[in-house]
Scaffold this active site. Structure first.
Site, PDB file in Angstrom:
ATOM      1  N   GLU A  27      38.978  30.370  48.855  1.00 42.68           N
ATOM      2  CA  GLU A  27      38.934  31.822  48.683  1.00 42.68           C
ATOM      3  C   GLU A  27      38.663  32.189  47.222  1.00 42.68           C
ATOM      4  O   GLU A  27      37.878  33.082  46.950  1.00 42.68           O
ATOM      5  CB  GLU A  27      40.281  32.404  49.144  1.00 42.68           C
ATOM      6  CG  GLU A  27      40.345  33.909  49.217  1.00 42.68           C
ATOM      7  CD  GLU A  27      39.370  34.481  50.252  1.00 42.68           C
ATOM      8  OE1 GLU A  27      39.095  33.790  51.246  1.00 42.68           O
ATOM      9  OE2 GLU A  27      38.892  35.605  50.028  1.00 42.68           O
ATOM     10  N   ASP A  28      39.299  31.493  46.316  1.00 42.27           N
ATOM     11  CA  ASP A  28      39.306  31.954  44.926  1.00 42.27           C
ATOM     12  C   ASP A  28      38.499  31.118  43.941  1.00 42.27           C
ATOM     13  O   ASP A  28      38.436  31.440  42.768  1.00 42.27           O
ATOM     14  CB  ASP A  28      40.763  32.022  44.416  1.00 42.27           C
ATOM     15  CG  ASP A  28      41.556  33.077  45.157  1.00 42.27           C
ATOM     16  OD1 ASP A  28      40.921  33.942  45.778  1.00 42.27           O
ATOM     17  OD2 ASP A  28      42.789  33.028  45.113  1.00 42.27           O
TER      18      ASP A  28
END
Ligand code: MN
Length: 733
Positions: free
Chosen positions: A90-91
């Site tokens: 996600e990051d």
């Protein structure tokens, strides 16, 4: 990007924490290979480098703390590694395939699941929606570890929520109370649920939290002294009775007290289980013995005795509960349970990790009964890690959870289609539905929806439902709405059919419908006691009146139709079926009526068949065991008796394509034997395709088949080949 100084700070903060984690894991799991955890830590360290949290701490602290929570839950190394990596996709620039390459399928699958859930906005105002969202989350994951990592993730985020702006705090706290705490509860994880609820309460309603907190603090000192006294007394009594048991006492959690205050509209002093004791015994008999002892010492509050041992809660929580009044009039609650029940109440599903090698005993079996309700138990398990990976969730196997583009959850039966979705949104949306996008991509209307799909319905004003939809919809709402619409419009269609039948009949008299005067039609209608021509046409369409007898009354006197016996209604229109090419079949004596083999079942000569008058497309001929027949033919007047012509008539197709799937061993010479059987039967092979795997092969073959007997001969021949396990005919080609 992080400066060198930040990088050093990261290392100093996290290295110690990580070293402690590894130390405790090495002690707790001497037989496990922990290398994957070390590798995941380093990977996470590298990819989150330079990122920081709202608290200003290096980002790595978060995945590391999540891993620590998972380790405390005694999860397996795969889960802990996945915990360390849970935010990396996600990051950071990392992809799932990167994770799969580095850490294997299991870790990748779990990280993927966590990422997928992370993308859903669970914020909601309605209780009903919250329930659906919870179900959806559980329905979306196929590995329980995804949920447990998500819970650990949420727990750490809640513990550090103070660093976020107030608005975010509210949103996350509400989501925690709506979604995550109830899931922890559902999975029997009492401790987890408790902490999530207290944190959620604190951030969502800071004022109430403060009030309850102060009220409890004001009573804490006295309360603790009180609990110490009763605890001492109980210990003595247990000793006298010779019962070995642990006694714990506590003050009820703030969020539970608050719930009671709100729900029962009482004051803090009226909460009579604010002070609670827990007795943890070695056996079930001891539990009941302890209950007896307690009721001997203190007066029980009537109606407050609950036997959750005999009648466990839905999440399989077990305990005896009773409320009693102390000598000075203070009420308190006692929970009595065995060690096993205690562990289950605190840890729930997570209590089942620590399986020793060896077979699962009968007692374990019993203890895991509840778990089986939650998960799909597939294989015997010898290794605890493997045990975990076999925990496949299918909590709501009958439902799928989908979204509107605006994020509203739509719950549908499994295998539902966009049509079901459209009808659940609004009847009109259903009727005028012409297409759908799922997750932004166009799909056919018969496409099966999956949990988590975002569904957008495309409509066209004036579009009408199709009878074919009945064969694909799964929800009773859609089915009823479609049937209702069709019933209303049935008359229109009956009129249409009636007109066509009259036209056709008229042609036999070599007249056109245009030659028939309206007033003549009206006259015949009134002969039948009908008010209007349309009623007459509908009657013909429904098969109530025969087109021939109506026309007999209309045709000029002396005109004779082609000599044929009087036939009755639609059922006699089609007698025999034969064909030009494989898909276009004509009807003998009714050459103008188009008859075709239904593509859903592709009947072949010799099979039992039924005809069905379609709208404008002629007569579809189905195999009588075609699954669509039950859906399509409920309107009996559209059903037509059809039969195959006698063999070898002119214009008859020599053969029909039939598709077979053969399930067999993947071994040398198999294909040769199969083709030999087929060519011995003098059969043309149109196409053959094989898929192999695990020593098995599926072979799809399309053959030119003359009739049912021919087909049966080939199937019987192929079945006899050693290594062929099954032969199935695929109706659809
Ligand atoms: Mn996270």
């Amino acid at each position: 990007m992080g400066t060198l100084r930040q990088q050093i700070a990261t290392n100093v903060l996290t290295v110690t924490r990580f070293r402690d984690l590894m130390k405790s894991l090495e002690a707790a799991r001497p037989n496990d290979d922990l290398e994957i955890i070390r590798k995941a830590y380093e990977y996470s360290l590298k990819h989150h480098a330079g990122q920081s949290r709202a608290s200003g701490e290096p980002y790595l602290v978060h995945p590391l703390e999540v891993a620590c929570v998972l380790a405390e839950m005694r999860m397996d190394p795969v889960s802990i590694a996945a915990g360390l990596l849970h935010d990396s996709v996600e990051d950071t620039s990392v992809t799932i395939s990167d994770i799969r390459e580095e850490f294997g399928e299991q870790v990748a699958h779990i990280v993927e699941g966590v990422t997928k859930i992370g993308k859903i906005d669970f914020a909601t105002r309605e209780e009903q929606q919250a329930e659906n969202l919870r179900k959806m989350m559980l329905a979306m994951v196929d590995d329980i570890r995804v949920v447990l990592i998500k819970l650990a993730d949420r727990l750490h985020n809640m513990r550090t929520l103070g660093h976020l702006p107030e608005e975010r705090q509210h949103k996350i706290a509400k989501e925690t109370l709506d979604i995550y705490a109830p899931i922890a509860h559902r999975l029997g994880m009492g401790k987890f649920r408790g902490e999530l609820e207290d944190l959620g309460f604190r951030f969502l309603d800071a004022i109430a939290y403060q009030q309850v907190h102060e009220a409890v603090e004001a009573r804490r000192k006295q309360g603790e002294a009180f609990l110490a006294t009763v605890e001492r007394e109980l210990r003595e009594r247990l000793k006298e009775a010779g019962i070995g048991a642990r006694v714990e006492s506590r003050i009820k959690r703030l969020s539970s007290i608050h719930k009671k205050l709100v729900r029962q509209r009482i004051t803090v002093d009226q909460v009579y289980d604010m002070f609670a004791m827990r007795v943890i015994t070695h056996s079930v008999q001891d539990c009941y013995a302890v209950l007896g002892i307690i009721h001997n010492v203190w007066r029980p509050v009537p109606g407050r005795i609950k036997d959750f041992i005999a009648m466990p809660r839905p999440n399989f929580y077990q305990s005896l509960h009773t409320s009693v009044i102390s000598d000075n009039g203070t009420p308190f609650e006692v929970q009595i349970r065995t060690e096993e029940m205690h562990k289950l109440a605190e840890e729930g599903i997570a209590a089942h990790w620590k399986y020793k090698d060896g077979p699962v005993s009968a007692k374990d079996e019993q203890r895991l009964a509840w778990l089986r309700q939650v998960v799909d138990w597939q294989r015997d398990v010898s290794d605890p890690n493997e045990f975990l990976s076999t925990l496949k969730i299918d909590l709501y196997p009958e439902e799928v959870y989908t979204f509107t583009p605006k994020g509203k959850v739509v719950v549908l039966p499994r295998d539902s289609t966009p049509i079901d979705f459209a009808y659940s949104v609004h009847t009109e949306v259903g009727h005028s539905c012409v297409g759908a996008k799922v997750n932004g991509r166009m799909v056919p209307l018969r496409h099966k929806l999956h949990s988590g799909d975002i569904v957008e319905i495309l409509t066209q004003p004036g579009h009408k439902p199709s009878r074919d939809w009945l064969a694909v919809v799964k929800s009773s709402r859609a089915r009823n709405k479609i049937k209702h619409w069709l019933n209303i419009h049935q008359r229109e269609r009956a009129i249409e059919i009636g007109r066509k039948l009259i036209e056709k009949e008229a042609r036999k008299y070599r007249i056109s419908l245009k030659d028939i005067k309206d007033q003549d039609l009206e006259r015949v209608a009134s002969d039948y006691g009908l008010g209007r021509t349309d009623d007459l046409m509908a009657g013909i369409g429904y098969g109530k009146y025969s087109a021939r007898s109506i026309l007999g009354r209309l045709a000029p006197p002396g005109t004779q139709p082609a000599a044929e016996a009087e036939e009755h209604g639609l059922a006699s229109v089609v007698r025999r079926v034969f064909g030009g090419d494989a898909n276009a079949i004509a009807v003998k004596g009714h050459g103008d009526l188009l008859v075709y083999r239904a593509r859903c079942c592709n009947p072949i000569r010799g099979e039992a068949i039924v005809g069905y008058v379609t709208r404008g497309k002629g007569v579809a001929v189905h195999s009588s065991n075609c699954p669509n027949v039950t859906n399509l033919l409920y309107e009996p007047e559209r059903r037509i008796d059809v039969q195959w012509t006698r063999d070898k008539e002119e214009g008859l197709p020599a053969a029909y394509p039939v598709k077979l799937t053969l399930f067999c061993d993947d071994k040398w010479g198999m294909l040769k034997q199969i083709t030999a059987v087929i060519s011995d039967a003098k059969t043309n092979i149109r196409n053959i395709e094989a898929r192999t795997g695990n020593g098995q092969a599926n072979i799809d073959v399309i053959l030119d088949i003359a009739d049912l007997k021919h087909l049966e001969t080939i199937i019987a021949g192929v079945r006899k080949i050693p290594g062929v396990h099954d032969v199935q005919r695929l109706q659809k080609i």
